[in-house]
Design a protein around this motif. Sequence first.
Motif, mmCIF file in Angstrom:
data_model
loop_
_atom_site.group_PDB
_atom_site.id
_atom_site.type_symbol
_atom_site.label_atom_id
_atom_site.label_comp_id
_atom_site.label_asym_id
_atom_site.label_seq_id
_atom_site.Cartn_x
_atom_site.Cartn_y
_atom_site.Cartn_z
ATOM 1 N N LYS A 1 6.014 -4.887 -12.302
ATOM 2 C CA LYS A 1 4.648 -4.682 -11.823
ATOM 3 C C LYS A 1 3.706 -5.232 -12.880
ATOM 4 O O LYS A 1 3.630 -4.707 -13.987
ATOM 5 C CB LYS A 1 4.392 -3.193 -11.595
ATOM 6 N N SER B 1 3.190 -0.830 2.442
ATOM 7 C CA SER B 1 2.435 0.123 1.612
ATOM 8 C C SER B 1 3.357 1.225 1.100
ATOM 9 O O SER B 1 4.385 1.528 1.716
ATOM 10 C CB SER B 1 1.272 0.737 2.404
ATOM 11 N N PHE C 1 -0.546 -6.751 -4.912
ATOM 12 C CA PHE C 1 -0.779 -5.356 -4.563
ATOM 13 C C PHE C 1 -2.195 -4.931 -4.948
ATOM 14 O O PHE C 1 -2.812 -5.483 -5.855
ATOM 15 C CB PHE C 1 0.244 -4.433 -5.253
ATOM 16 N N ILE D 1 0.597 -3.618 -0.100
ATOM 17 C CA ILE D 1 1.389 -4.753 -0.586
ATOM 18 C C ILE D 1 1.301 -5.916 0.398
ATOM 19 O O ILE D 1 1.441 -5.729 1.603
ATOM 20 C CB ILE D 1 2.859 -4.320 -0.757
#
Length: 200
Positions: A81, A179, A52, A194
């Motif tokens: 993440k 996205s 990302f 992404i």
Amino acid sequence: MNAVSPGTIFRRLLALLLPLVLACAAPAIAADWDLDRLMQSLAKTKEGRATFVEKKYLALLDRPVESSGELLYVAPDRLEKRTVKPKPESMLVEGDTLSIERGRQKHSVQMQEYPELAGFIDSIRGTLAGDRKALERSFRLKLEGQAERWTLNLWPTNAKLATNIHLVQITGSRDNVRSIEIIQTDGDRSVMTIEKVASR
């Protein structure tokens, strides 16, 4: 004058009619595309890995703040993440627990204590899991586009969430989320692009 064979006539007719047939068929395919189809398509993905790039546009800054890293998802509710740039940071959501690791510091919170945060995270997890009911607990949904290029708009219906977030806009192609844009009520916004990483 040379006679034209039946085979040649058939091929010429096919060349003329095929585009017309495909043009007529396209709306029928498009008509089948709706929110339930999108959710069913997304629900097929049980785990995924992606890179990302996130840009945050803040009123106080002249330039967007950019970060990048990796996302990992395991259905139905594990989302990680890993930010690599500009500084290493890890955020893990699993069940109702959010854990953040930054350098030597580690923090964990129960999301039920922060309903606005829980609603935001559920918007992403619910989309990745194809869980329409979970999304509709906190958002009003509207799907635009077709299977190859769709946009899912989520407007908060949760009052606390709505005080901070105006709209979450998720785009994709079939079962790939491309996205996530979050527009806050104060005008600040973030856009995460992404790119899915192919399975090994």
